[in-house]
Design a protein around this motif. Structure first.
Motif, PDB file in Angstrom:
ATOM      1  N   LYS A   5       5.642   2.192  10.022  1.00  6.99           N
ATOM      2  CA  LYS A   5       6.442   2.633   8.889  1.00  6.99           C
ATOM      3  C   LYS A   5       5.659   3.669   8.120  1.00  6.99           C
ATOM      4  O   LYS A   5       4.465   3.860   8.356  1.00  6.99           O
ATOM      5  CB  LYS A   5       6.819   1.450   8.001  1.00  6.99           C
ATOM      6  CG  LYS A   5       5.649   0.642   7.527  1.00  6.99           C
ATOM      7  CD  LYS A   5       6.069  -0.686   6.918  1.00  6.99           C
ATOM      8  CE  LYS A   5       7.090  -0.526   5.830  1.00  6.99           C
ATOM      9  NZ  LYS A   5       7.491  -1.804   5.231  1.00  6.99           N
ATOM     10  N   GLY A   6       6.321   4.352   7.213  1.00  7.27           N
ATOM     11  CA  GLY A   6       5.650   5.397   6.463  1.00  7.27           C
ATOM     12  C   GLY A   6       5.850   6.750   7.097  1.00  7.27           C
ATOM     13  O   GLY A   6       6.598   6.917   8.062  1.00  7.27           O
ATOM     14  N   GLY A  12      -1.555   3.863   4.845  1.00  2.43           N
ATOM     15  CA  GLY A  12      -2.058   2.732   4.112  1.00  2.43           C
ATOM     16  C   GLY A  12      -0.922   1.765   3.829  1.00  2.43           C
ATOM     17  O   GLY A  12       0.219   2.178   3.587  1.00  2.43           O
ATOM     18  N   TRP A  13      -1.240   0.462   3.845  1.00  2.29           N
ATOM     19  CA  TRP A  13      -0.177  -0.543   3.781  1.00  2.29           C
ATOM     20  C   TRP A  13      -0.615  -1.686   2.875  1.00  2.29           C
ATOM     21  O   TRP A  13      -1.709  -2.245   3.039  1.00  2.29           O
ATOM     22  CB  TRP A  13       0.102  -1.045   5.181  1.00  2.29           C
ATOM     23  CG  TRP A  13       1.305  -1.918   5.354  1.00  2.29           C
ATOM     24  CD1 TRP A  13       2.401  -2.004   4.564  1.00  2.29           C
ATOM     25  CD2 TRP A  13       1.514  -2.840   6.427  1.00  2.29           C
ATOM     26  NE1 TRP A  13       3.291  -2.906   5.063  1.00  2.29           N
ATOM     27  CE2 TRP A  13       2.784  -3.438   6.211  1.00  2.29           C
ATOM     28  CE3 TRP A  13       0.784  -3.200   7.545  1.00  2.29           C
ATOM     29  CZ2 TRP A  13       3.303  -4.391   7.080  1.00  2.29           C
ATOM     30  CZ3 TRP A  13       1.300  -4.146   8.412  1.00  2.29           C
ATOM     31  CH2 TRP A  13       2.556  -4.731   8.180  1.00  2.29           C
ATOM     32  N   LEU A  14       0.213  -2.017   1.901  1.00  8.99           N
ATOM     33  CA  LEU A  14      -0.016  -3.148   1.018  1.00  8.99           C
ATOM     34  C   LEU A  14       1.204  -4.058   1.064  1.00  8.99           C
ATOM     35  O   LEU A  14       2.341  -3.586   1.099  1.00  8.99           O
ATOM     36  CB  LEU A  14      -0.237  -2.688  -0.425  1.00  8.99           C
ATOM     37  CG  LEU A  14      -1.454  -1.796  -0.698  1.00  8.99           C
ATOM     38  CD1 LEU A  14      -1.449  -1.350  -2.160  1.00  8.99           C
ATOM     39  CD2 LEU A  14      -2.744  -2.532  -0.382  1.00  8.99           C
ATOM     40  N   VAL A  24       7.083 -11.099  -0.122  1.00 11.83           N
ATOM     41  CA  VAL A  24       7.621 -10.775  -1.440  1.00 11.83           C
ATOM     42  C   VAL A  24       7.934  -9.290  -1.513  1.00 11.83           C
ATOM     43  O   VAL A  24       9.009  -8.889  -1.954  1.00 11.83           O
ATOM     44  CB  VAL A  24       6.626 -11.179  -2.547  1.00 11.83           C
ATOM     45  CG1 VAL A  24       7.145 -10.777  -3.921  1.00 11.83           C
ATOM     46  CG2 VAL A  24       6.349 -12.677  -2.493  1.00 11.83           C
ATOM     47  N   TRP A  25       6.999  -8.466  -1.100  1.00 11.25           N
ATOM     48  CA  TRP A  25       7.224  -7.027  -0.982  1.00 11.25           C
ATOM     49  C   TRP A  25       6.210  -6.427  -0.017  1.00 11.25           C
ATOM     50  O   TRP A  25       5.149  -7.010   0.208  1.00 11.25           O
ATOM     51  CB  TRP A  25       7.168  -6.304  -2.328  1.00 11.25           C
ATOM     52  CG  TRP A  25       5.937  -6.528  -3.172  1.00 11.25           C
ATOM     53  CD1 TRP A  25       5.809  -7.345  -4.260  1.00 11.25           C
ATOM     54  CD2 TRP A  25       4.638  -5.911  -3.001  1.00 11.25           C
ATOM     55  NE1 TRP A  25       4.539  -7.287  -4.778  1.00 11.25           N
ATOM     56  CE2 TRP A  25       3.799  -6.408  -4.029  1.00 11.25           C
ATOM     57  CE3 TRP A  25       4.107  -4.996  -2.096  1.00 11.25           C
ATOM     58  CZ2 TRP A  25       2.463  -6.018  -4.172  1.00 11.25           C
ATOM     59  CZ3 TRP A  25       2.779  -4.611  -2.229  1.00 11.25           C
ATOM     60  CH2 TRP A  25       1.975  -5.121  -3.252  1.00 11.25           C
ATOM     61  N   ASP A  26       6.555  -5.297   0.559  1.00  9.09           N
ATOM     62  CA  ASP A  26       5.579  -4.523   1.328  1.00  9.09           C
ATOM     63  C   ASP A  26       5.887  -3.046   1.170  1.00  9.09           C
ATOM     64  O   ASP A  26       7.042  -2.635   1.151  1.00  9.09           O
ATOM     65  CB  ASP A  26       5.543  -4.941   2.797  1.00  9.09           C
ATOM     66  CG  ASP A  26       6.705  -4.397   3.609  1.00  9.09           C
ATOM     67  OD1 ASP A  26       6.450  -3.665   4.570  1.00  9.09           O
ATOM     68  OD2 ASP A  26       7.872  -4.728   3.288  1.00  9.09           O
ATOM     69  N   THR A  71       5.885  -6.131  -8.190  1.00  9.61           N
ATOM     70  CA  THR A  71       6.961  -5.483  -7.435  1.00  9.61           C
ATOM     71  C   THR A  71       6.483  -4.642  -6.266  1.00  9.61           C
ATOM     72  O   THR A  71       7.279  -4.309  -5.384  1.00  9.61           O
ATOM     73  CB  THR A  71       7.779  -4.587  -8.363  1.00  9.61           C
ATOM     74  OG1 THR A  71       6.956  -3.495  -8.827  1.00  9.61           O
ATOM     75  CG2 THR A  71       8.294  -5.374  -9.566  1.00  9.61           C
ATOM     76  N   GLY A  72       5.220  -4.256  -6.263  1.00  5.41           N
ATOM     77  CA  GLY A  72       4.729  -3.343  -5.233  1.00  5.41           C
ATOM     78  C   GLY A  72       5.025  -1.894  -5.529  1.00  5.41           C
ATOM     79  O   GLY A  72       4.680  -1.011  -4.734  1.00  5.41           O
TER      80      GLY A  72
END
Length: 458
Positions: A5-6, A12-14, A24-26, A71-72
């Motif tokens: 994705k991205g 970078g991924w959180l 919850v979120w990504d 919320t991310g």
């Protein structure tokens, strides 16, 4: 990082999950090329990650991204650099912002220089400093200390590469820079503050390396644990005066064993080999630094190691024996046990994370079963005597590896990667106090992703 994705080839991924591992979120961050996060920190209000962002020109910048933990949502994204390559390796959170450690090739004196950047809570640069010479220098760890920050890394000159430790005040001015060489050419991998000293671990040639320095930057001691192969220290943990160092020893072309040492204030892992320091308490010298012998000498910054004859007694008058239990450099019946343990593995193995627990230590990494071509995630729990309470492997038919571990209550949570679903994805595991898997979840899609760090919040 994620490739599924991205905007770019990697981003970078959180992500945030709840206590059951439910997403919850990504969020992914980055540009059109390859980007990566290497460090993660939280100051309560913001969750921030540091890494490297590839620019349209093909060079890289140090990169900082902050998000709202609830919320991310992206709070800020900032890059720092020039017309060459920069990399962000480590991050420390402060009440008012963040301090980043890495390397720069766009400024400074050498090929690469140690680079420290401070930002406010919005990711805006407050100041930056470079350190180094004509060689290639590197900063890989940063911790907050009273009045500023300490940074560990390496500096190179024609004689070789040496470990260094430096401290900056709140305005970024250099308080001191200490050469931790001491005759060894070591590279620090991890660092922490434990009471009145810095503890570092890494590699020195083919040995697992450990060192301690006073809060004034004086090298108190260093140890290189020789092994038959290659040894690397990857994690250090301390609590209530008990210090442990974890890593692995690798026999070339054969197996690798997990290795854990519990040491005293002088780096000794056994009373039998502690020598004169076994009977010396960490007295307060005139400069407040830790003594490594019963002598204080202003010419040696207040503390120095004076070789005493073998057979010296402990401070309480008792002999220092292999069966003694040692604490803070003193042999006595009430001190914590010291030890050096290797946890045998018949196949390649590695330790990548450790956490100190109330009743011992937990390790995370990867091991490969005999005859297998792929590895499993591995967790182990050790008691305060260094004995294995349990060790377990986790995963499916593919290859799994853990990169970091943390505690939540009495459970363990670890993050890494798994390709058992057919593609490599971020993988998060929760285990109960007995090592039984509570749950394990993959996150992400095709083609690949992996987890490198985690922060556990209340």
């Amino acid at each position: 990082t994620t490739n599924s994705k991205g905007a770019g080839s990697s981003d970078g991924w959180l992500l945030r999950v709840d206590l059951d591992g439910k997403l919850v979120w990504d969020e992914s961050f980055g540009g059109a090329k390859g980007d990566v996060f290497e460090g993660l920190a939280s100051n309560g209000e913001s969750l921030a990650a540091v890494g490297s962002l590839t620019t349209s020109a093909g060079d890289t910048d140090m990169w900082l991204v902050g998000v709202d933990p609830a919320t991310g949502g992206k709070a800020f994204s900032a890059t720092f650099g020039g017309d060459d390559h920069e990399f962000g390796h480590a991050i420390a959170a402060t009440e008012t912002g963040f301090v980043l450690a890495g390397t720069t090739r766009s400024k400074g004196a050498g090929s690469y220089d140690m680079w420290v950047v401070r930002t406010n809570g919005n990711g805006e640069k407050q100041w930056d400093r470079t350190f180094g010479g004509a060689g290639s220098d590197w900063a890989g760890a940063v911790v907050e200390v009273s009045g500023g920050w300490a940074v560990a890394g390496t500096m190179a000159d024609p004689s070789g590469t040496r470990p260094v430790l430096l401290q900056l005040n709140g305005d970024g001015a250099l308080t001191w820079l200490s050469n931790l060489d001491g005759g060894n050419k070591a590279a620090p991998v991890a660092m922490m503050v434990a009471g009145d000293r810095f503890l570092l671990t890494g590699a020195e040639g083919s040995a697992l390396w450990m060192a301690a320095a006073s809060m004034e930057g004086n090298l108190l001691w260093q140890r290189a644990a020789p092994v038959a192969g290659v040894g690397v220290g990857y994690a250090v943990a301390a609590k209530d005066g008990a210090v442990a160092v974890a890593g692995y020893t690798k026999l070339t072309g054969k197996k690798a064993d997990f290795r854990v040492l519990r040491i005293d204030a002088f780096g000794n892992a056994t009373c039998a080999t502690a020598g004169p320091c076994a009977g010396v308490a960490p007295n307060a010298c005139s400069d407040g630094a830790l003594c490594t012998s019963d002598e204080c000498d202003a010419a040696h910054a207040g503390c120095w190691h004076d070789a005493q004859p073998d057979g010296a007694s402990c401070r309480d008058g008792s002999p220092c024996l292999a069966a003694s239990r040692c604490g803070s450099g003193v042999c006595g019946p009430e001190g914590p046990a010291l030890w050096s343990k290797q946890i045998a593995s018949e196949q390649p193995a590695s330790v990548s994370g450790m956490v100190r627990l109330d009743d011992g230590f937990a390790l995370a990494g990867r091991t490969v079963a005999a005859g297998a071509s792929k590895g499993d995630a591995w967790l182990a729990r050790l008691d305060l005597a260094g004995d294995v309470t349990w060790q377990k492997t986790y995963g499916g038919p593919g290859d799994e590896q853990l990169a970091a571990v943390a505690s939540y209550g009495s459970d363990l949570v670890a993050v890494g990667r798994s390709d058992s679903s057919g593609t490599t994805r971020m993988w998060l595991l929760r285990a109960n106090p007995d090592g039984q898997q509570v749950w394990a979840h993959e996150y992400g899609g095709d083609p690949s992703g992996a987890g490198h760090a985690l922060v556990v919040s209340a």
